[in-house]
Design an enzyme around this catalytic site. Structure first.
Site, PDB file in Angstrom:
ATOM      1  N   ASP A 154      -1.328 -10.597  -0.017  1.00 20.16           N
ATOM      2  CA  ASP A 154      -0.420  -9.488  -0.308  1.00 20.16           C
ATOM      3  C   ASP A 154       0.615  -9.436   0.805  1.00 20.16           C
ATOM      4  O   ASP A 154       0.389  -8.842   1.859  1.00 20.16           O
ATOM      5  CB  ASP A 154      -1.207  -8.175  -0.390  1.00 20.16           C
ATOM      6  CG  ASP A 154      -0.306  -6.963  -0.583  1.00 20.16           C
ATOM      7  OD1 ASP A 154       0.929  -7.133  -0.677  1.00 20.16           O
ATOM      8  OD2 ASP A 154      -0.836  -5.838  -0.621  1.00 20.16           O
ATOM      9  N   TRP A 202      -4.405  -0.921   2.659  1.00 23.01           N
ATOM     10  CA  TRP A 202      -4.024  -1.686   1.474  1.00 23.01           C
ATOM     11  C   TRP A 202      -5.079  -2.727   1.139  1.00 23.01           C
ATOM     12  O   TRP A 202      -5.310  -3.029  -0.042  1.00 23.01           O
ATOM     13  CB  TRP A 202      -2.639  -2.284   1.654  1.00 23.01           C
ATOM     14  CG  TRP A 202      -1.618  -1.193   1.705  1.00 23.01           C
ATOM     15  CD1 TRP A 202      -0.899  -0.777   2.794  1.00 23.01           C
ATOM     16  CD2 TRP A 202      -1.266  -0.306   0.638  1.00 23.01           C
ATOM     17  NE1 TRP A 202      -0.118   0.302   2.464  1.00 23.01           N
ATOM     18  CE2 TRP A 202      -0.320   0.611   1.149  1.00 23.01           C
ATOM     19  CE3 TRP A 202      -1.652  -0.199  -0.699  1.00 23.01           C
ATOM     20  CZ2 TRP A 202       0.242   1.620   0.358  1.00 23.01           C
ATOM     21  CZ3 TRP A 202      -1.100   0.810  -1.489  1.00 23.01           C
ATOM     22  CH2 TRP A 202      -0.156   1.695  -0.953  1.00 23.01           C
ATOM     23  N   LYS A 262      10.149  -3.218   0.325  1.00 19.47           N
ATOM     24  CA  LYS A 262      10.115  -3.257   1.781  1.00 19.47           C
ATOM     25  C   LYS A 262      11.102  -4.292   2.330  1.00 19.47           C
ATOM     26  O   LYS A 262      11.988  -3.975   3.101  1.00 19.47           O
ATOM     27  CB  LYS A 262       8.690  -3.537   2.260  1.00 19.47           C
ATOM     28  CG  LYS A 262       7.690  -2.495   1.770  1.00 19.47           C
ATOM     29  CD  LYS A 262       6.270  -2.814   2.185  1.00 19.47           C
ATOM     30  CE  LYS A 262       5.273  -1.847   1.563  1.00 19.47           C
ATOM     31  NZ  LYS A 262       5.435  -0.460   2.024  1.00 19.47           N
TER      32      LYS A 262
END
Length: 359
Positions: free
Chosen positions: A171, A102, A195
């Site tokens: 993030d 990511w 999530k």
């Protein structure tokens, strides 16, 4: 109906109490004669839902008054572009720390808008640790420093918050709300909901007010954080159902005792699972102990040829979504807030039994 234990990395497990409340509200919300999904986002009922969701999130994270909380569309991936669009502020470069897939994706997107300085990376080590701060090579002219506190795929988690002189951007998609967090150390935090916040379709952005209005010339209006803040995240029609469900999750977290209580539970779940892996000669986790994620636990089997059998037998025991990401293989158990301790206990028991039979 008997619910299975869901270890999916995202869209991930939601608290059962939240699902039950959503089920009750789905057709007729509070006897209004319509579904929550049918409400006008500008009507008094939904505005009240949105305002409570923001306040509950502010309470959970103790968000300072000089930060705006935005509920936006596009997920965390859109933020890979939206962050540099909004935060460069006339500067040409930005610093990024690369600790997994990511991070790599955020870097690739940012390169379309800025000169990206990868100040540190663990790619040569196959993303098994956070690079030591002494090795970081920061750019004195960078507009901000971006990092990913928890890498969902590789299971690498920072054990510290970086201290830098520029705005810190994070993030937090896969670890937001898993423990208390000092928001004041950040210029901007973003987190995809699917999530630890709620269902897919919405992203939360927490941005310090002084960073608003730095947008790049020619940037689409809808990408401007300042416009979103001015319009209460309703410049256009927002993902109302995802926002509503996220609000239910915030209420559920408060009912559990807040982030201190959920952090203790998360620490206990992770310790149990890593303990079982470390005590075994059959399973292994490749991540440096100091950087093992509490949310995403990747592990391998001594014989990779048994992976398909492991997954089939696990599913038969109602232990779902344990396959590792396609880019790394192996297994992965995502044990977010909504995954109960009983799920981890059941997984550990299954792993021990599988090892006895196949090890």
């Amino acid at each position: 109906m008997s619910r299975a234990f869901n270890f999916c990395a995202g869209p991930a497990a939601l608290p059962e109490a939240v699902l039950q409340q959503a089920q009750a509200d789905l057709v007729d919300w509070q006897r209004r004669g319509c579904s929550i999904m049918e409400m006008s986002h500008r009507g008094a009922d939904f505005v009240a839902i949105a305002e409570r969701a923001e306040q509950d999130l502010r309470d959970l994270l103790a968000i300072p008054d000089n930060y705006k909380v935005l509920f936006l569309q596009g997920g965390a991936t859109q933020q890979f572009a939206q962050v540099p669009m909004n935060l460069l502020g006339g500067k040409a470069s930005a610093d990024y720390i690369c600790t997994g897939v990511w991070s790599e994706k955020a870097i690739a997107e940012a390169k379309k808008f800025a000169q990206v300085n990868v100040a540190a990376t663990d790619v040569a080590n196959h993303f098994r640790a956070v690079p030591d701060v002494s090795t970081w090579q920061l750019d004195n002219h960078a507009a901000y420093l971006h990092y990913t506190p928890n890498e969902t795929i590789h299971g690498v988690e920072f054990d510290f918050i970086p201290s830098v002189d520029v705005p810190l951007v994070a993030d937090y998609s896969s670890s937001i709300l898993s423990e208390p967090l000092d928001v004041s150390k950040f210029g901007l935090i973003y987190a995809g909901a699917q999530k630890n916040i709620g269902p897919a379709g919405i992203v939360v952005v927490i941005v310090r007010e002084d960073l608003l209005g730095r947008y790049a010339a020619g940037m689409p209006t809808i990408m401007d954080y300042a416009v979103a803040a001015k319009n209460g995240s309703m410049y256009n029609t927002p993902p109302t159902y995802s926002w509503y469900l996220s609000g239910l999750v915030f209420q559920w977290l408060k009912a559990q005792g807040g982030l201190e209580a959920i952090a203790a539970l998360n620490a206990r779940k992770a310790a149990k699972l890593y303990g079982a892996i470390d005590a075994s000669g059959f399973y292994a986790n490749p991540v440096a102990i100091a950087n093992r994620s509490r949310m995403n636990v990747p592990f391998t089997l001594a014989d990779a040829r048994l992976e398909a059998t492991f997954l089939q037998e696990a599913e038969a025991q109602h232990l779902l979504n344990l396959a590792g990401h396609r880019s790394v293989g192996g297994m992965r158990a995502s044990i977010y807030n909504a995954v109960p301790e009983a799920a981890v206990d059941a997984l550990i028991d299954f792993m021990a039994d599988f090892e006895r039979r196949h090890g």
